[in-house]
Structures are given as C-alpha cells and as structure tokens.
Write a protein that holds these residues in place. Structure first.
Motif, mmCIF file in Angstrom:
data_model
loop_
_atom_site.group_PDB
_atom_site.id
_atom_site.type_symbol
_atom_site.label_atom_id
_atom_site.label_comp_id
_atom_site.label_asym_id
_atom_site.label_seq_id
_atom_site.Cartn_x
_atom_site.Cartn_y
_atom_site.Cartn_z
ATOM 1 N N ALA A 10 -12.935 -14.825 6.766
ATOM 2 C CA ALA A 10 -14.313 -14.618 6.545
ATOM 3 C C ALA A 10 -14.785 -13.990 7.840
ATOM 4 N N THR A 11 -14.288 -14.170 9.033
ATOM 5 C CA THR A 11 -14.786 -13.724 10.260
ATOM 6 C C THR A 11 -14.153 -12.591 10.798
ATOM 7 N N ASP A 12 -13.046 -12.121 10.068
ATOM 8 C CA ASP A 12 -12.164 -11.012 10.587
ATOM 9 C C ASP A 12 -11.793 -10.177 9.496
ATOM 10 N N PRO A 13 -12.672 -9.112 9.088
ATOM 11 C CA PRO A 13 -12.455 -8.232 8.263
ATOM 12 C C PRO A 13 -10.981 -7.347 8.423
ATOM 13 N N LYS A 14 -10.818 -7.120 9.763
ATOM 14 C CA LYS A 14 -9.645 -6.266 10.099
ATOM 15 C C LYS A 14 -8.269 -6.929 9.588
ATOM 16 N N LEU A 15 -8.375 -8.494 9.831
ATOM 17 C CA LEU A 15 -7.264 -9.241 9.624
ATOM 18 C C LEU A 15 -7.012 -9.239 7.995
ATOM 19 N N THR A 16 -8.168 -9.377 7.306
ATOM 20 C CA THR A 16 -8.310 -9.387 5.684
ATOM 21 C C THR A 16 -7.550 -8.131 5.362
ATOM 22 N N GLY A 17 -7.948 -6.980 6.079
ATOM 23 C CA GLY A 17 -7.451 -5.765 5.420
ATOM 24 C C GLY A 17 -6.039 -5.564 5.617
ATOM 25 N N ALA A 18 -5.604 -6.164 6.822
ATOM 26 C CA ALA A 18 -4.216 -5.970 7.188
ATOM 27 C C ALA A 18 -3.506 -6.813 5.971
ATOM 28 N N ILE A 19 -3.665 -8.120 5.963
ATOM 29 C CA ILE A 19 -2.978 -8.698 4.442
ATOM 30 C C ILE A 19 -3.027 -8.169 3.309
ATOM 31 N N VAL A 20 -4.017 -7.639 2.981
ATOM 32 C CA VAL A 20 -4.280 -6.781 1.904
ATOM 33 C C VAL A 20 -3.266 -5.624 1.669
ATOM 34 N N THR A 21 -3.223 -4.892 2.666
ATOM 35 C CA THR A 21 -2.644 -3.379 2.646
ATOM 36 C C THR A 21 -1.287 -3.553 3.239
ATOM 37 N N ALA A 22 -0.755 -4.758 3.588
ATOM 38 C CA ALA A 22 0.597 -4.847 4.119
ATOM 39 C C ALA A 22 1.888 -4.559 2.982
ATOM 40 N N THR A 23 1.296 -4.843 1.698
ATOM 41 C CA THR A 23 2.198 -4.741 0.724
ATOM 42 C C THR A 23 2.318 -3.114 0.403
ATOM 43 N N THR A 24 1.391 -2.422 0.574
ATOM 44 C CA THR A 24 1.295 -1.117 0.293
ATOM 45 C C THR A 24 1.934 -0.179 1.447
ATOM 46 N N VAL A 25 1.756 -0.606 2.460
ATOM 47 C CA VAL A 25 2.411 -0.090 3.705
ATOM 48 C C VAL A 25 3.957 -0.320 3.770
ATOM 49 N N GLY A 26 4.387 -1.559 3.225
ATOM 50 C CA GLY A 26 5.585 -1.922 3.243
ATOM 51 C C GLY A 26 6.189 -1.034 2.116
ATOM 52 N N SER A 27 5.609 -0.741 1.080
ATOM 53 C CA SER A 27 6.219 -0.052 0.014
ATOM 54 C C SER A 27 6.612 1.341 0.231
ATOM 55 N N VAL A 28 5.707 2.073 1.304
ATOM 56 C CA VAL A 28 6.052 3.418 1.763
ATOM 57 C C VAL A 28 7.124 3.470 2.537
#
Length: 169
Positions: A91-109
């Motif tokens: 809740a206090t770290d939106p960048k970390l939340t974004g990293a968790i969410v987008t890691a699968t998409t970046v890994g897929s590329v």
C-alpha cells in the motif's frame, strides 16, 4: 475474394508458423503464389498424410492454451493483491506493486524472444519442455516467496515460461 480456400489456409499456417517446420510453410506459401486452377489447394505430399489438419489443430490448441495461461497469470494478480498488499506492505509502495503486476508480461516478452532462438537451435519440443519446467519452477517459487522481490522474480519466470510456450506451441 479474401476468404477463398487458399487465403484461409495461408492465414491458418501463417498464424501457427512457429508450430510448423519451415519446409511445410514454404510449400503452403508456394501454393498461395500459384494462379487459380482446378488443382486441389493442398495435397498430402505438401502437408502430410492428413492434409496438415491435425498439426494445424494441435498448433492452434497450443497457442490458445498459451494465451489462456497468459491471461490467467496477468489477471489473477488483481484479486491476489488484496491479500498481498498487507503482507508485503504494498500500500505504501506503488512502484513495487507495479513491478509485481507487470513482471509476468515483461517475462513473457523475454520468453517469446528466447523461444525463437531456442526453437531454431534445439527444436520446438525441447523448447516446450524447457517452458514447462520453467513454469513449474516459477509456480513453486511463487508458493514459497517470502519477499516482494521473490514474487517479482517468480512471476517473471512464469512469464518467461508462458512466452516460450506461446511462441513455440
């Protein structure tokens, strides 16, 4: 006429090109270049004894399952974040939340790019086996992750596996 038989065969083969060996793709492309005649669109000599239908269907099913996995791994995090946020202080770290969410998409590329080279070098089946093992390893890591960085790494590995499966399947 866009939807004549040859166009449909070309579209199906072009969309599943990663699942077909290059000679079969060249043979189907050569069929497209020929002028219209009363000759059959494809023969068992160019696409195999079954006319290529089984291989094309298998390739389409593999691609559909890989897309399903990509959608699942991308979408499931939305519900999981409700429980992960208090556990990992997201809740206090939106960048970390974004990293968790987008890691699968970046890994897929990354996995998609790697699968092209791997399929050419070691073959499609071996590439799919590597993707399966990577998916298993990534899923196991997701289960035992104790840190947000571990979640990012595990989701990235699962993304690599999904990308490889989609490109090689």
């Amino acid at each position: 006429d866009l939807m004549n038989g040859r166009s449909v065969i070309f579209i199906v083969l072009a969309t599943s090109a990663s699942a077909l060996d290059r000679p079969a793709l060249r043979a189907s492309t050569a069929l497209m270049a020929k002028p219209r005649s009363s000759a059959p669109i494809a023969t068992s000599a160019t696409l195999g004894a079954d006319g290529g239908r089984d291989r094309t269907t298998l390739a389409a099913v593999g691609a559909a399952l890989a897309s399903l996995l990509q959608g699942y791994h991308t979408g499931v995090i939305g519900g999981a974040l409700l429980y992960l946020a208090p556990e990992f202080g997201l809740a206090t770290d939106p960048k970390l939340t974004g990293a968790i969410v987008t890691a699968t998409t970046v890994g897929s590329v990354v996995g998609t790019a790697a699968a092209a080279r791997l399929s050419d070098g070691i073959g499609r089946r071996s590439t799919l086996a590597i993707a399966s093992w990577a998916s298993l390893a990534g899923s196991a890591l997701l289960c035992v992750s104790r840190t947000a960085g571990g979640l990012v790494a595990a989701r990235g590995l699962v993304g690599v596996a999904v990308g490889m499966a989609g490109a090689a399947g």
